[in-house]
Design a protein around this motif. Structure first.
Motif, PDB file in Angstrom:
ATOM      1  N   SER A  23       0.828  -1.208   0.000  1.00  0.00           N
ATOM      2  CA  SER A  23       0.000   0.000   0.000  1.00  0.00           C
ATOM      3  C   SER A  23       0.862   1.259   0.000  1.00  0.00           C
ATOM      4  CB  SER A  23      -0.891  -0.012   1.236  1.00  0.00           C
ATOM      5  OG  SER A  23      -1.576   1.203   1.349  1.00  0.00           O
ATOM      6  N   GLU A  24       1.874   1.261   0.827  1.00  0.00           N
ATOM      7  CA  GLU A  24       2.673   2.474   1.003  1.00  0.00           C
ATOM      8  C   GLU A  24       3.449   2.838  -0.264  1.00  0.00           C
ATOM      9  OE1 GLU A  24       3.390   5.720   2.486  1.00  0.00           O
ATOM     10  OE2 GLU A  24       2.175   4.301   3.627  1.00  0.00           O
ATOM     11  N   GLU A  25       4.186   1.897  -0.798  1.00  0.00           N
ATOM     12  CA  GLU A  25       5.005   2.182  -1.961  1.00  0.00           C
ATOM     13  C   GLU A  25       4.137   2.468  -3.182  1.00  0.00           C
ATOM     14  OE1 GLU A  25       5.638  -0.123   0.168  1.00  0.00           O
ATOM     15  OE2 GLU A  25       7.698   0.164   0.874  1.00  0.00           O
ATOM     16  N   ASP A  26       3.042   1.743  -3.290  1.00  0.00           N
ATOM     17  CA  ASP A  26       2.125   1.991  -4.399  1.00  0.00           C
ATOM     18  C   ASP A  26       1.624   3.427  -4.337  1.00  0.00           C
ATOM     19  OD1 ASP A  26       0.140   0.992  -6.535  1.00  0.00           O
ATOM     20  OD2 ASP A  26      -1.151   1.888  -5.028  1.00  0.00           O
ATOM     21  N   TRP A  27       1.247   3.844  -3.157  1.00  0.00           N
ATOM     22  CA  TRP A  27       0.717   5.193  -2.980  1.00  0.00           C
ATOM     23  C   TRP A  27       1.753   6.237  -3.389  1.00  0.00           C
ATOM     24  CZ3 TRP A  27      -3.549   7.657  -2.869  1.00  0.00           C
ATOM     25  CH2 TRP A  27      -3.617   8.953  -2.358  1.00  0.00           C
ATOM     26  N   GLU A  28       2.986   5.998  -2.998  1.00  0.00           N
ATOM     27  CA  GLU A  28       4.018   6.987  -3.309  1.00  0.00           C
ATOM     28  C   GLU A  28       4.225   7.114  -4.814  1.00  0.00           C
ATOM     29  OE1 GLU A  28       7.436   7.502  -1.232  1.00  0.00           O
ATOM     30  OE2 GLU A  28       6.359   7.701   0.663  1.00  0.00           O
ATOM     31  N   PHE A  29       4.104   6.004  -5.498  1.00  0.00           N
ATOM     32  CA  PHE A  29       4.244   6.045  -6.955  1.00  0.00           C
ATOM     33  C   PHE A  29       3.151   6.923  -7.569  1.00  0.00           C
ATOM     34  CE2 PHE A  29       2.686   4.213 -10.994  1.00  0.00           C
ATOM     35  CZ  PHE A  29       3.783   4.477 -11.792  1.00  0.00           C
TER      36      PHE A  29
ATOM     37  N   ALA B 132      -9.189  -0.585 -13.881  1.00  0.00           N
ATOM     38  CA  ALA B 132     -10.097  -1.672 -14.241  1.00  0.00           C
ATOM     39  C   ALA B 132      -9.725  -2.956 -13.514  1.00  0.00           C
ATOM     40  CB  ALA B 132     -10.069  -1.880 -15.756  1.00  0.00           C
ATOM     41  N   THR B 133      -8.430  -3.212 -13.374  1.00  0.00           N
ATOM     42  CA  THR B 133      -8.044  -4.445 -12.668  1.00  0.00           C
ATOM     43  C   THR B 133      -8.479  -4.386 -11.207  1.00  0.00           C
ATOM     44  OG1 THR B 133      -5.870  -3.647 -11.947  1.00  0.00           O
ATOM     45  CG2 THR B 133      -6.012  -4.646 -14.136  1.00  0.00           C
ATOM     46  N   VAL B 134      -8.354  -3.188 -10.611  1.00  0.00           N
ATOM     47  CA  VAL B 134      -8.773  -3.061  -9.221  1.00  0.00           C
ATOM     48  C   VAL B 134     -10.279  -3.273  -9.111  1.00  0.00           C
ATOM     49  CG1 VAL B 134      -8.817  -1.573  -7.211  1.00  0.00           C
ATOM     50  CG2 VAL B 134      -6.870  -1.494  -8.751  1.00  0.00           C
ATOM     51  N   GLU B 135     -11.005  -2.714 -10.055  1.00  0.00           N
ATOM     52  CA  GLU B 135     -12.462  -2.895 -10.034  1.00  0.00           C
ATOM     53  C   GLU B 135     -12.814  -4.368 -10.198  1.00  0.00           C
ATOM     54  OE1 GLU B 135     -14.069   1.439 -11.628  1.00  0.00           O
ATOM     55  OE2 GLU B 135     -13.969  -0.230 -13.020  1.00  0.00           O
ATOM     56  N   ASP B 136     -12.046  -5.065 -11.014  1.00  0.00           N
ATOM     57  CA  ASP B 136     -12.291  -6.501 -11.180  1.00  0.00           C
ATOM     58  C   ASP B 136     -12.069  -7.243  -9.872  1.00  0.00           C
ATOM     59  OD1 ASP B 136     -13.070  -6.372 -13.750  1.00  0.00           O
ATOM     60  OD2 ASP B 136     -11.128  -6.900 -14.626  1.00  0.00           O
ATOM     61  N   ASP B 137     -10.949  -6.907  -9.208  1.00  0.00           N
ATOM     62  CA  ASP B 137     -10.687  -7.530  -7.910  1.00  0.00           C
ATOM     63  C   ASP B 137     -11.867  -7.307  -6.976  1.00  0.00           C
ATOM     64  OD1 ASP B 137      -8.298  -8.539  -8.596  1.00  0.00           O
ATOM     65  OD2 ASP B 137      -7.065  -7.060  -7.542  1.00  0.00           O
ATOM     66  N   LEU B 138     -12.377  -6.090  -7.056  1.00  0.00           N
ATOM     67  CA  LEU B 138     -13.495  -5.716  -6.192  1.00  0.00           C
ATOM     68  C   LEU B 138     -14.716  -6.575  -6.488  1.00  0.00           C
ATOM     69  CD1 LEU B 138     -13.305  -3.605  -4.104  1.00  0.00           C
ATOM     70  CD2 LEU B 138     -14.301  -1.951  -5.670  1.00  0.00           C
TER      71      LEU B 138
ATOM     72  N   ASP C  14      -4.484 -11.588  -2.353  1.00  0.00           N
ATOM     73  CA  ASP C  14      -3.673 -10.991  -3.426  1.00  0.00           C
ATOM     74  C   ASP C  14      -4.377  -9.824  -4.088  1.00  0.00           C
ATOM     75  OD1 ASP C  14      -1.885 -12.898  -2.827  1.00  0.00           O
ATOM     76  OD2 ASP C  14      -2.417 -14.218  -4.494  1.00  0.00           O
ATOM     77  N   PHE C  15      -5.080  -9.087  -3.275  1.00  0.00           N
ATOM     78  CA  PHE C  15      -5.786  -7.919  -3.808  1.00  0.00           C
ATOM     79  C   PHE C  15      -4.778  -6.952  -4.430  1.00  0.00           C
ATOM     80  CE2 PHE C  15      -7.831  -3.788  -3.543  1.00  0.00           C
ATOM     81  CZ  PHE C  15      -9.086  -4.083  -4.032  1.00  0.00           C
ATOM     82  N   GLY C  16      -5.036  -6.534  -5.652  1.00  0.00           N
ATOM     83  CA  GLY C  16      -4.168  -5.561  -6.302  1.00  0.00           C
ATOM     84  C   GLY C  16      -3.058  -6.183  -7.126  1.00  0.00           C
ATOM     85  N   HIS C  17      -2.900  -7.476  -7.003  1.00  0.00           N
ATOM     86  CA  HIS C  17      -1.851  -8.147  -7.763  1.00  0.00           C
ATOM     87  C   HIS C  17      -1.925  -7.819  -9.250  1.00  0.00           C
ATOM     88  CE1 HIS C  17       0.521 -10.757  -5.212  1.00  0.00           C
ATOM     89  NE2 HIS C  17       1.060 -11.279  -6.301  1.00  0.00           N
ATOM     90  N   ALA C  18      -3.138  -7.882  -9.758  1.00  0.00           N
ATOM     91  CA  ALA C  18      -3.314  -7.719 -11.205  1.00  0.00           C
ATOM     92  C   ALA C  18      -2.918  -6.320 -11.679  1.00  0.00           C
ATOM     93  CB  ALA C  18      -4.768  -8.002 -11.585  1.00  0.00           C
ATOM     94  N   SER C  19      -2.936  -5.363 -10.756  1.00  0.00           N
ATOM     95  CA  SER C  19      -2.653  -3.995 -11.178  1.00  0.00           C
ATOM     96  C   SER C  19      -1.156  -3.756 -11.346  1.00  0.00           C
ATOM     97  CB  SER C  19      -3.201  -3.000 -10.153  1.00  0.00           C
ATOM     98  OG  SER C  19      -2.435  -3.040  -8.962  1.00  0.00           O
ATOM     99  N   PHE C  20      -0.363  -4.684 -10.813  1.00  0.00           N
ATOM    100  CA  PHE C  20       1.084  -4.466 -10.768  1.00  0.00           C
ATOM    101  C   PHE C  20       1.722  -4.078 -12.105  1.00  0.00           C
ATOM    102  CE2 PHE C  20       5.378  -6.224 -11.160  1.00  0.00           C
ATOM    103  CZ  PHE C  20       6.026  -5.402 -10.256  1.00  0.00           C
ATOM    104  N   PRO C  21       1.543  -4.877 -13.162  1.00  0.00           N
ATOM    105  CA  PRO C  21       2.264  -4.547 -14.409  1.00  0.00           C
ATOM    106  C   PRO C  21       1.909  -3.178 -14.981  1.00  0.00           C
ATOM    107  CG  PRO C  21       0.605  -6.263 -14.758  1.00  0.00           C
ATOM    108  CD  PRO C  21       0.740  -6.096 -13.290  1.00  0.00           C
ATOM    109  N   TYR C  22       0.711  -2.696 -14.702  1.00  0.00           N
ATOM    110  CA  TYR C  22       0.305  -1.440 -15.326  1.00  0.00           C
ATOM    111  C   TYR C  22       1.031  -0.230 -14.748  1.00  0.00           C
ATOM    112  CZ  TYR C  22      -3.262  -4.250 -17.498  1.00  0.00           C
ATOM    113  OH  TYR C  22      -3.893  -5.214 -18.237  1.00  0.00           O
ATOM    114  N   HIS C  23       1.610  -0.398 -13.572  1.00  0.00           N
ATOM    115  CA  HIS C  23       2.377   0.706 -13.036  1.00  0.00           C
ATOM    116  C   HIS C  23       3.539   1.037 -13.973  1.00  0.00           C
ATOM    117  CE1 HIS C  23       0.113  -0.459  -9.484  1.00  0.00           C
ATOM    118  NE2 HIS C  23       0.392   0.719  -8.972  1.00  0.00           N
ATOM    119  N   ARG C  24       4.169  -0.014 -14.462  1.00  0.00           N
ATOM    120  CA  ARG C  24       5.301   0.239 -15.344  1.00  0.00           C
ATOM    121  C   ARG C  24       4.838   0.747 -16.706  1.00  0.00           C
ATOM    122  NH1 ARG C  24      10.573   0.003 -15.989  1.00  0.00           N
ATOM    123  NH2 ARG C  24      10.840  -0.504 -13.798  1.00  0.00           N
TER     124      ARG C  24
ATOM    125  N   GLY D  49      -1.882   7.454 -24.335  1.00  0.00           N
ATOM    126  CA  GLY D  49      -1.416   6.154 -23.888  1.00  0.00           C
ATOM    127  C   GLY D  49      -1.398   6.063 -22.373  1.00  0.00           C
ATOM    128  N   ALA D  50      -0.906   7.102 -21.748  1.00  0.00           N
ATOM    129  CA  ALA D  50      -0.851   7.111 -20.288  1.00  0.00           C
ATOM    130  C   ALA D  50      -2.254   7.017 -19.708  1.00  0.00           C
ATOM    131  CB  ALA D  50      -0.160   8.387 -19.796  1.00  0.00           C
TER     132      ALA D  50
END
Lengths: 244, 244
Positions: free
Chosen positions: A150-156, A225-231, A192-202, A215-216
């Motif tokens: 959560s913390e590192e994701d937020w900082e990004f 969308a991945t987070v919504e799917d997890d939800l 593993d909530f949020g796992h799917a969102s990982f690659p999209y950060h890059r 594109g961005a």
DNA sequence: GTGCAGAAATTGGTTGGACCATTGGACCAC
DNA sequence: GTGGTCCAATGGTCCAACCAATTTCTGCAC
């Protein structure tokens, strides 16, 4: 006749006057966030009002997050103040039900996509380097702890908002921090909530670095969308496991 | 060591306790917005705290817009309260310079486009009829007064937010009402400010009525773009006419 | 009875003074 | 230095009164 040409007279606004005077004081003394304000007793004496009135005024500022009071120590400035500040006290009904969380994501989707696009347009080289740094930290945390942090994701994400060139994004989203972060606190039991969102950060970072606003924006939307799917997965799971 | 393993202890929270008790009271009595709360004196007596403490607590609620105090009359509930409310005291540096106004428009662009798209997806027939009604009122006001009317325009947009199916949009944008409306108060000296945005109100409505989210989003973006153009026109004019 | 002016009660706003709880620095013994 | 004690400063709470705006009641004129 224009309604605004005859505003209701302000018969009593003692504490407002106190705050106005305090704004003047902060400006005159060039007080920076973190510095200490005069004590309540001194303010009361200088402004010729009772200490209780001073306290009511400071309570309002405290509620707005402009000031922090520490018993036995003093009252400290927490943010810059100016005479033309705009206050948006927004109180939202909480709740960790699926609907509330989904509504939160819709707001985040709107802001995040726009911020990512603006960032791709305007970010300086230094901004982009900073985003890359946060991305590395986040990815490393993901690998070592094998899960979204959560913390590192937020900082990004915060780095992106900051580089959008519009401070309002960072301020608004910072204010909604608690709202957004209820996902990680109560991820509806999804492992593993949020796992799917990982690659999209890059990929978001890559589109920003490539100066590709559309594109961005698209990658940011995919991430949400991945987070919504997890939800939705969590909601479906809940529906199966228990009926209240 | 994890920083979070030793959080600072909470030593005292008298006024917080008062607010908590008040939430319980409102719930128990099923108080609706508009109804009157017990007097400060009664609250102080019942809760066994001093009236001062009650006042500090109510001042906080007043700052959050949850409550309205009227001298000689009483304290009235202004919004629904619940125990899991989320507060977002957002204070923004004001300013009517070009930059500030432009930044405001970027936020509005993000929210407005998303709301229009969601509205096209979800609005009920009644919602759409209501939007049409607001649109008619606005268009008539435009024709009779030959210019954009801040009030009617706002009601039209508000109807869209409301029909988006996500109350957060309406709440957030309502909180930013003052921010958005500085355009009409100080339109940077541009005559006929907002004129160009007029036709897009109807096109937005048409895309919503046609259940076309992407179209609604596109038209909303066009509307915002016209306002941004007006803004840039005004900024250029200012630059020509005077140099501070 | 009705209507209305004025008194009285009610309620939030302000004041001044007192005491408590916490903080942070000064000072001291070791 | 370390740890402890003391003490002044500061925010937190309380009380009792009074002020100002509002509402409600009262009583008189009609």
């Amino acid at each position: 006749m224009d309604q605004n040409s005859l505003p209701p007279i302000q018969t009593s606004a003692r504490d407002d006057a106190v705050l106005k005077a305090l704004v003047g004081f902060v400006r005159a003394e060039a007080l920076q966030p973190g510095e200490r304000l005069p004590t309540e007793r001194i303010l009361a004496e200088r402004l010729k009002v009772s200490r209780n009135t001073v306290r009511e005024a400071l309570t309002r500022w405290e509620g707005l997050g402009l000031v922090e009071r520490r018993q036995g120590s003093g009252t400290y400035l927490k943010a810059a103040v100016s005479h033309d500040m705009l206050h948006m006290p927004l109180t939202l009904a909480g709740g960790n039900d699926f609907t509330s969380l989904m509504q939160t994501m819709e707001i985040r989707r709107a802001l995040e996509a726009e911020a990512a696009a603006l960032c791709a347009e305007r970010a300086s080289q230094a901004d982009i380097a900073e985003i890359a740094r946060k991305l590395d930290i986040m990815e490393q945390a993901f690998r070592t702890r094998d899960g979204m942090s959560s913390e590192e994701d937020w900082e990004f994400h915060q780095a992106i908002y900051r580089a959008s060139g519009n401070p309002l994004f960072e301020q608004i989203i910072a204010a909604m921090y608690e709202l957004f972060h209820r996902f990680w606190e109560h991820p509806l039991g999804v492992r593993d909530f949020g796992h799917a969102s990982f690659p999209y950060h890059r990929t978001i970072y890559e589109r920003i670095a490539a100066r590709d606003p559309q594109g961005a924006r698209a990658e940011a939307l995919k991430l949400i969308a991945t987070v919504e799917d997890d939800l939705k997965r969590g909601a479906a799971k809940l529906k199966l496991s228990s009926q209240t």
